[in-house]
Design an enzyme around this catalytic site. Structure first.
Site, PDB file in Angstrom:
ATOM      1  N   ASP A  31       0.698  -0.728  -0.032  1.00  0.00           N
ATOM      2  CA  ASP A  31      -0.135  -0.161   0.329  1.00  0.00           C
ATOM      3  C   ASP A  31       0.604   0.893  -0.488  1.00  0.00           C
ATOM      4  O   ASP A  31       1.567   1.521   0.443  1.00  0.00           O
ATOM      5  CB  ASP A  31      -0.639   0.030   1.302  1.00  0.00           C
ATOM      6  CG  ASP A  31      -1.541   1.009   0.968  1.00  0.00           C
ATOM      7  OD1 ASP A  31      -2.281   2.078   0.539  1.00  0.00           O
ATOM      8  OD2 ASP A  31      -2.415   1.150   2.187  1.00  0.00           O
ATOM      9  N   ASP A  69      -5.968  -7.081  -1.249  1.00  0.00           N
ATOM     10  CA  ASP A  69      -6.605  -7.769   0.501  1.00  0.00           C
ATOM     11  C   ASP A  69      -7.991  -6.582   0.495  1.00  0.00           C
ATOM     12  O   ASP A  69      -8.650  -6.288  -0.496  1.00  0.00           O
ATOM     13  CB  ASP A  69      -5.699  -6.177   1.005  1.00  0.00           C
ATOM     14  CG  ASP A  69      -5.491  -6.319   2.333  1.00  0.00           C
ATOM     15  OD1 ASP A  69      -6.128  -7.515   2.510  1.00  0.00           O
ATOM     16  OD2 ASP A  69      -4.291  -5.362   2.887  1.00  0.00           O
ATOM     17  N   ASP A 105      -2.124  -8.615  11.588  1.00  0.00           N
ATOM     18  CA  ASP A 105      -0.891  -7.503  11.042  1.00  0.00           C
ATOM     19  C   ASP A 105       0.185  -8.063  11.723  1.00  0.00           C
ATOM     20  O   ASP A 105      -0.912  -8.131  13.287  1.00  0.00           O
ATOM     21  CB  ASP A 105      -1.126  -6.229  10.202  1.00  0.00           C
ATOM     22  CG  ASP A 105      -2.059  -6.014   9.698  1.00  0.00           C
ATOM     23  OD1 ASP A 105      -2.283  -7.148   8.727  1.00  0.00           O
ATOM     24  OD2 ASP A 105      -2.276  -5.245   8.572  1.00  0.00           O
TER      25      ASP A 105
END
Length: 755
Positions: free
Chosen positions: A307, A416, A476
């Protein structure tokens, strides 16, 4: 039952049964219910029914009239299944219902599927189908004090672990295992197809007792036209004294049913996210690439841009920090011998994106047709929305996007935030379920990138099987043990162990990245080693995500010990009963022999005692085995029953090799690679005539490393040489010696003993 026949069907005026040597399904014609029985007629489950929920009424199997039965044998990927089909009729509306039951030779269980055929004159609104519900799980009992269930999360990031039954409703997604901790009996409930309906397993309680178990396929209010039919997903029940074995059997069955695909090679690489977050830039990506080329030229393959490169989430074009474009980045990455990967969140877009501004009608909507706000992400500076994957124009857009990214040279696609596309909302095409719409979207991606690698993330697990090569199976990671929102080592470690049975069955598991930086890192060295051990034992994707040029050589040395990836995965025998699993073991095999690498973990906040029997690790109980501690580089003990570790400190792990003892000098361990012989020692040879132990190294080292050997008191080390040159050695105890040096590939280590 004839020994040549592994299954049998019996029919009487009152019952229809399908039985194997281990288990029997019995349908009671009068009551419209069924039971699962053991080989002696004892009950596992009784008074089970299936249920169809329509918009205006609920149909239970007990409401139906039995019409007939049929049987057939089908071959599915070399597996012969026996099928029983019960034809039933709804007396109130003349709808036809078929209940399909399948027995499999190697499985102590059955699969169940329900088909509804609309024989009426009007469309039917469909809410859900439950292939099995029961108030009588006889095998495991009803006392909540004795019961624990495995709660699987809906998507990648959700914490998934053993839980006590509490409150009125306990829901697991796609599959679950219910365990009686007193007698260790287990029942697995899981869906072995999951591409058309979102599925759950739920447990309802009343007082201190389990009141009901329900397996459900969501049909989302779709309409079934007259003359048309709908089929539930296939639901599987497995009875076992070994819950983890049942889970692996279920995962294998599901993989066959859904044509699961795996990575050709477990991904090993670097990802930009956990250092740069939303602010990567072209030069930093390339500087990391150059460093990795020098430091890990053979063991790292992928450079994955995450990202922050895009103009906005939804607008997947490079921003000003990538002035020479995404194709230039690929060219530079490939010059260094790597392959390029790229991140997208293809099913969402922010309010700032041109995609949202130009096509607001492409997004999931509220009842008033305005786009439905999914969430707010501060990193993206505002609200975001989910694309409506039932809209053909959206599917065209997705195909165009991924064909374009592939044309730029990317061969690895991390997709994602996928689960947002399954939100309950108003859709363009309300004749298909949320799962079917979602499957349209990920199939469009697969169609566009061909056989390239797809890594799912933030994804609903079940509907992705057969499409993604790899899947994130936890939250994460972070440079913290556990953050308020769940990120960090703790939840990642739990999920990596609890979802380990999915690895190399549904896909290649991705536990998330290893962060080893020595600065700006709240993790202690023990915590870094713990997470490194979990990743390594898992056999899953191995991705680094530090600014690699700043990582100390000491920490890079730790990474050396985990590469190359050993692709087979460990299992956790206490993952279905312990909310914080403490045991994770990996059977290892190569030309030097067979052994186990065992991880013992304390994920809690107080010291714990951990005990594991050799038999629980697949080793011969009663036979002698040597235990060696990898991280501390020391011989622990010789055992023939099990391993006991007392007062294991919080956030600490032990990584042991457990090797069967031999009646001669033999390899004990190495410090080169965490497997302690599988990826670093090519061969072991003992010459009885000359009393020589010869070991051939197959992994070059960047630092001096130790090779350890064991010998009984009847032997003495006379000489150690490497490639014919005499080398110093060290004797650690009367029975353990070692040699330490910086090894090259194909080095031959020869240890001469005298009696």
């Amino acid at each position: 039952m004839d020994s040549k026949e592994w299954s049998r069907v019996d029919v009487s005026e009152k019952k229809v049964s399908l039985s194997t040597e281990d288990i029997a399904f019995e349908w009671d014609i009068q009551s419209g219910s069924f039971s699962l029985l053991d080989s002696k007629g004892g009950e596992y489950l009784k008074d089970c029914q299936f249920q169809i929920c329509l918009g205006v009424r609920t149909i239970n199997s007990s409401d139906l009239k039995y019409v007939s039965m049929d049987t057939l044998a089908i071959t599915n990927k070399n597996q012969v299944d026996k099928v029983l089909i019960l034809s039933l009729q709804d007396p109130k509306a003349s709808h036809d219902i078929r209940f399909k039951v399948i027995a499999m030779k190697e499985l102590a269980g059955f699969t169940f599927t329900v088909q509804l055929i609309n024989k009426g004159q009007q469309p039917l609104k469909l809410e859900s189908i439950s292939p099995l519900w029961t108030k009588s799980p006889i095998l495991i009992g009803e006392d909540l004090e004795n019961l624990i269930y495995f709660q699987n999360g809906f998507h990648s990031w959700e914490l998934s672990r053993a839980q006590p039954l509490k409150g009125e409703s306990n829901i697991s997604h796609f599959y679950s295992v219910l365990t009686n901790e007193v007698d260790n009996s287990n029942i697995l409930f899981g869906f072995s197809t999951m591409d058309r309906q979102l599925t759950t397993v739920s447990y309802e309680t009343e007082g201190e007792q389990l009141d009901r178990v329900t397996t459900t396929c969501a049909l989302d209010g779709i309409s079934l036209a007259p003359g048309k039919s709908v089929v539930s997903e296939e639901m599987t029940v497995i009875i076992s004294a070994d819950g983890v074995k049942a889970l692996t059997q279920y995962a294998d069955l599901t993989a066959r049913r859904m044509d699961a695909i795996l990575c050709d090679e477990v991904p090993a690489g670097w990802c930009s996210w956990y250092f740069y977050y939303t602010m990567p830039d072209e030069e930093e990506i390339l500087e990391n690439t150059r460093f990795l080329h020098k430091r890990f030229p053979e063991s790292v393959k992928w450079i994955q841009l995450d990202d922050g490169y895009q103009k906005a989430v939804g607008d997947w074009e490079s921003n000003d920090r990538f002035p020479r474009g995404l194709d230039y980045l690929v060219e530079e990455i490939e010059k260094k011998g790597f392959k390029a990967g790229i991140w997208t969140a293809p099913f969402i877009a922010t309010e700032h994106s041109e995609l949202f501004k130009e096509h607001p009608d492409w997004f999931l909507a509220e009842e008033g047709d305005e786009p439905k706000v999914i969430d707010n992400n501060p990193l993206w500076l505002g609200e975001y929305y989910a694309l409506d994957l039932s809209n053909p124009e959206v599917i065209k857009h997705i195909k165009s996007l991924f064909k374009h990214l592939k044309s730029l040279g990317y061969e690895y696609f991390k997709i994602d935030f996928l689960y947002h596309a399954t939100e309950e909302a108003k859709r363009f095409d309300e004749s298909i379920t949320r799962a079917e719409a979602f499957r349209n979207g990920i199939e469009a991606i697969r169609d566009s990138v061909g056989n390239d690698l797809i890594l799912g993330c933030g994804a609903p697990l079940g509907p992705c099987i057969g499409i993604t090569d790899a899947m994130r199976i936890g939250t994460d990671i972070a440079t913290s043990w556990r953050l308020d929102w769940g990120g960090g080592v703790y939840e990642c470690a739990v999920n990596t162990m609890t979802r380990a049975p999915l690895h190399n069955r549904w896909w290649t598991n991705d536990p998330d990245c290893l962060l080893v930086r020595q600065e700006d890192n709240e993790l202690t060295l023990d915590e870094v080693r713990l997470w490194a051990s979990v990743i390594a034992l898992s056999g899953g994707a191995f991705l680094l995500s530090d600014r690699m040029m700043e990582v100390s050589e000491e920490r890079l040395w730790l990474v050396d010990k985990l590469l190359p990836v050993y692709p087979e995965g460990a299992l956790s025998p206490d993952s279905l009963t312990n909310p914080e699993p403490s045991i994770f073991f990996l059977p290892v095999e190569n030309e030097t022999g067979e052994w186990v690498v065992l991880g013992l973990f304390n994920l809690g906040e107080e010291p714990i005692d951990v005990e594991v029997k050799l038999a629980d690790l697949g080793l011969d109980q009663g036979e002698s085995h040597h235990i060696f501690d990898f991280w501390d580089e020391k011989y622990v003990d010789e055992v023939n029953d099990g391993i006991v570790v007392s007062d294991l400190e919080p956030h600490v792990c032990k990584l042991y090799s457990i090797r069967p003892a031999k009646d001669r000098p033999c390899l004990l361990s190495t410090s080169i690679h965490f497997t302690q012989g599988a990826c670093d020692i090519q061969s072991e040879r003992w010459d009885e005539g000359s009393n020589e132990l010869t070991l051939v190294v197959c992994k070059a080292t960047n630092h001096p490393e130790g090779i350890y050997f064991y010998f009984s008191e009847a032997w003495n080390i006379q000489q150690v040489s490497v490639n014919g040159e005499i080398h110093t050695h060290k004797k650690h105890s009367p029975n353990v010696g070692s040699i330490r040096k910086r090894f090259k590939e194909d080095d031959e280590v020869k240890v001469v003993f005298s009696e």
